[in-house]
Design an enzyme around this catalytic site. Structure first.
Site, PDB file in Angstrom:
ATOM      1  N   ASP A 119      -4.066  -1.058  -2.723  1.00  0.00           N
ATOM      2  CA  ASP A 119      -5.191  -0.319  -2.664  1.00  0.00           C
ATOM      3  C   ASP A 119      -5.152   1.052  -3.193  1.00  0.00           C
ATOM      4  O   ASP A 119      -4.142   1.929  -3.138  1.00  0.00           O
ATOM      5  CB  ASP A 119      -5.294  -0.418  -1.123  1.00  0.00           C
ATOM      6  CG  ASP A 119      -5.642  -1.895  -0.449  1.00  0.00           C
ATOM      7  OD1 ASP A 119      -6.264  -2.761  -1.194  1.00  0.00           O
ATOM      8  OD2 ASP A 119      -5.297  -2.109   0.533  1.00  0.00           O
ATOM      9  N   ASP A 137     -11.069  -6.381  -3.358  1.00  0.00           N
ATOM     10  CA  ASP A 137     -11.586  -6.438  -2.103  1.00  0.00           C
ATOM     11  C   ASP A 137     -13.282  -5.945  -2.127  1.00  0.00           C
ATOM     12  O   ASP A 137     -14.081  -6.889  -1.478  1.00  0.00           O
ATOM     13  CB  ASP A 137     -11.172  -5.282  -1.151  1.00  0.00           C
ATOM     14  CG  ASP A 137      -9.622  -5.288  -0.872  1.00  0.00           C
ATOM     15  OD1 ASP A 137      -9.168  -6.337  -0.696  1.00  0.00           O
ATOM     16  OD2 ASP A 137      -9.138  -4.297  -0.768  1.00  0.00           O
TER      17      ASP A 137
END
Length: 170
Positions: A119, A137
């Site tokens: 991330d 995501d």
């Protein structure tokens, strides 16, 4: 089960393009940043911050990464096998399918390769941070939104009426 047709295959192109973009951005971050380092892009609002998440959204189920990988694999298999049904004949559902499939595949590739998901998109205001996320995501969230939008605008879809309810036995 409906067969795959040309329009279903056409949606695989944007799905693979999104998957490639996700993997390229994660590679760029992993090769250009040290873990837990950050680059301020818009001070007080947005940074690129390299983190690893072994869980799902917000770090949920981080103690069960193998379960998450299995669930993601099963979900992708279902999305691919039943693509004609998931894509229906409307643009919103086709885009929803492409976004969901590419997003789940992007994070699954990380889980298989690294044991966690990379991330790096870090939004915040002051000391309040939204959990960092990635393009996969974003694709998953956008895919769900496409399906929700389609559920409201689907042709012939009418909310159930009280008169349509089954009558109770008298």
């Amino acid at each position: 089960m409906k067969p795959w047709r040309a329009e279903h295959y056409r949606m695989a192109v944007p799905a693979f393009a999104l998957l490639a973009a996700d993997q390229l951005t994660k590679f760029w971050v992993a090769s250009g940043f040290q873990l837990h380092t950050s680059l301020k892009v818009i001070p007080g609002f947005f940074s690129l911050t390299y983190i690893r998440n072994s869980g799902a959204a917000w770090g949920l189920f981080r103690k069960h990464p193998n379960l998450l990988a299995i669930l993601a694999g099963v979900t992708v298999a279902v999305l691919i096998v039943f693509a004609p049904a998931f894509q229906a004949n409307r643009g919103w559902t086709r885009w929803g399918w492409a976004l969901l499939t590419s997003g789940i595949l992007g994070n699954l590739a990380d889980r298989i390769r690294l044991g966690s998901v990379i991330d790096f998109l870090d939004f915040y205001i002051g000391s309040r941070h939204w959990p960092a996320f990635n393009l996969a995501d974003s694709a998953i969230c956008a895919g769900v939104i496409c399906y929700i939008i389609d559920s409201f605008i689907a042709k012939g879809h009418q909310p159930p009426r009280a008169s349509d309810a089954p009558k109770a036995a008298e």
